[in-house]
Design a protein around this motif. Structure first.
Motif, mmCIF file in Angstrom:
data_model
loop_
_atom_site.group_PDB
_atom_site.id
_atom_site.type_symbol
_atom_site.label_atom_id
_atom_site.label_comp_id
_atom_site.label_asym_id
_atom_site.label_seq_id
_atom_site.Cartn_x
_atom_site.Cartn_y
_atom_site.Cartn_z
ATOM 1 N N THR A 132 0.831 -1.213 0.000
ATOM 2 C CA THR A 132 0.000 0.000 0.000
ATOM 3 C C THR A 132 0.861 1.255 0.000
ATOM 4 O O THR A 132 0.593 2.211 -0.738
ATOM 5 C CB THR A 132 -0.926 0.008 1.237
ATOM 6 N N GLU A 136 1.199 3.948 -3.250
ATOM 7 C CA GLU A 136 0.914 5.368 -3.040
ATOM 8 C C GLU A 136 2.097 6.229 -3.459
ATOM 9 O O GLU A 136 1.920 7.305 -4.031
ATOM 10 C CB GLU A 136 0.574 5.624 -1.574
ATOM 11 N N ASP A 183 -6.729 0.102 -6.581
ATOM 12 C CA ASP A 183 -7.455 0.645 -5.424
ATOM 13 C C ASP A 183 -8.697 -0.186 -5.124
ATOM 14 O O ASP A 183 -9.007 -0.464 -3.956
ATOM 15 C CB ASP A 183 -7.856 2.103 -5.690
#
Length: 466
Positions: A132, A136, A183
């Motif tokens: 994650t 990002e 996502d």
């Protein structure tokens, strides 16, 4: 944070020492090396901020101006040693390449993370958190793509090279779609699916590195002149940067001054190689001077690739009495349908509307966008003068053309869309604009974050500030 403050204070102190050495009579050549070292990883904005801080601390502006000669000398020597301006920090291509290098580092972290998630035994909470975080970080590449679309493609189109707008933008959207799919996978805890999509994303991003560095950037350097690169650089901050900040070695102000000097020298020499003309000797305005002023504003290129200079807005005279003059007598006031306003007032009003506004004229050129600090969709000065079809991804062009044609034919009065974007609900509307005779004069685009409006309930009739 304290380290950052201390670092800035150190740089200011070093800059102060350099200025003092110049004041004490030391030559530019002697201080050049130290100044070069100081600004190597410092942006032009940071240099300006340091100079401002020194002035606020009491240092006269005349002393700080001594740095100009040093800065120019550093630039000239660096250009001479490197041979090509794009190798200097601050040049748009240097910035793109630096971002690609940072993107490769980010992508390596993402690759390590998604490889663990490909297997059930690697899907621990630690592995999921690492993935994650990595996805990002790599998402910053979208800023890189957005700046290309808004602040490089328009100038290539003006130079007759529109392939990037039609092909590469579509590839950008494929990568954007993969981010959205990842996502969704993460939201549904489909970590294996997210890892496979990240693998595809990695492949597409690496192909984009190759297309940029072996096709797009070399072609851009061949087709765009230095004046255009100055204009491009001045509009880049409106979009922002991924991972890095551009340096200041290739400074648009220094480059523009050099171009102006070269132009004046060429224009000021008579056909027989004699003395400069009276206008050039007096520092008169030349055609280049006008174009440079347009570049300074970061404006769009004209069809021949040169910046289009906008007329300077007249300044409103300061009132010397307690009673203001009538609105129609204010210097620079423009007669509107109802009322009078200066161009400055019109600009302020549009910037402070709680909506994003863009206007496309009857020739399908983007003439205006409201540059408010909280724009929903990014825009930069390169869009001005650009064909509206080139301002959208290839897959959306037919929709834009359909809307505009329906407005021309007076078949529709509005086109509207709404979507969820980053936790907000955005309402987008297009309206046709006709003149008093009913002739189509353009299209108005209005975008608004209506998240708060949709949540309203009941009624409020009284001011609730307390």
């Amino acid at each position: 944070m304290s380290e950052l403050i201390q670092n800035e204070a150190y740089k200011r102190e070093e800059l102060k020492k350099i200025i003092q050495r110049l004041h004490d009579g030391e030559s530019v050549s002697r201080v050049k090396k130290d100044f070069d070292t100081l600004i190597k990883n410092v942006s032009a904005e940071e240099i300006a901020a340091m100079e401002q801080a020194l002035m606020q601390a009491g240092m006269p502006a005349e002393e700080i101006q001594r740095l100009c000669e040093v800065h120019v000398t550093v630039f000239e020597n660096s250009l001479e040693s490197q041979g090509r301006p794009e190798k200097l920090s601050g040049h748009p291509i240097h910035t793109y390449m630096a971002e690609n290098n940072a993107a490769r580092n980010s992508l390596r972290s993402l690759t390590r993370a998604y490889r663990r998630l490909l297997f059930p035994w690697g899907r621990s909470q630690k592995g999921i958190d690492a993935f994650t975080k990595a996805i990002e970080d790599f998402r910053k590449i979208l800023i890189h793509y957005t700046r290309k679309e808004n602040q490089l493609f328009p100038y290539l189109e003006a130079a007759g090279f529109d392939a990037p707008s039609k092909v590469m933008w579509g590839k950008h959207d494929e990568i954007r779609a993969l981010f959205r799919e990842i996502d969704e996978n993460l939201k549904n805890q489909d970590f294996g699916g997210a890892a496979w999509k990240a693998r595809v994303l990695s492949g597409k991003a690496q192909k984009m590195f190759f297309m940029e560095e072996h096709i797009l950037f070399p072609t851009a350097l061949r087709k765009l002149d230095e004046k255009t690169w100055v204009t491009i650089r001045r509009g880049e901050d409106a979009i922002g940067y991924a991972w890095i900040k551009p340096g200041s070695l290739w400074d648009p102000d220094v480059v523009e001054a050099r171009l102006m000097s070269q132009k004046l020298e060429a224009a000021g020499t008579t056909a027989t190689g004699g003395a400069p003309s009276q206008e050039a000797a007096a520092g008169g305005t030349t055609a280049q001077g006008t174009a440079t002023e347009g570049a300074a504003a970061g404006g769009a290129p004209s069809q021949d690739g040169s910046p289009m200079a906008a007329p300077a807005a007249p300044k409103q005279a300061a009132s010397t009495t307690a009673v203001p003059v009538p609105p129609d007598q204010v210097p620079g006031a423009v007669k509107l349908g109802e009322g009078w306003m200066t161009t400055e007032q019109i600009d302020l009003m549009l910037k402070n509307l709680p909506i994003d506004v863009s206007f496309v004229d009857e020739y399908d050129r983007v003439l205006y966008y409201s540059d408010n600090p909280e724009r929903i969709f990014p825009r930069s000065p390169g869009v001005i003068g650009r064909n509206v079809a080139n301002c959208h991804p290839p897959k959306s062009v037919h929709i834009v053309q359909r809307i505009v044609q329906a407005f021309r034919n007076k078949e529709k009065k509005v086109a509207e869309f709404w979507l969820e974007l980053g936790g907000t609900f955005v309402h987008i509307r297009y309206f046709p604009v006709y003149d008093a005779q009913g002739k189509y004069r353009g299209t108005l685009e209005v975008s608004q974050d209506v998240t708060g409006i949709r949540a309203l309930q009941g009624q409020r009739r009284l001011l609730d500030w307390d």
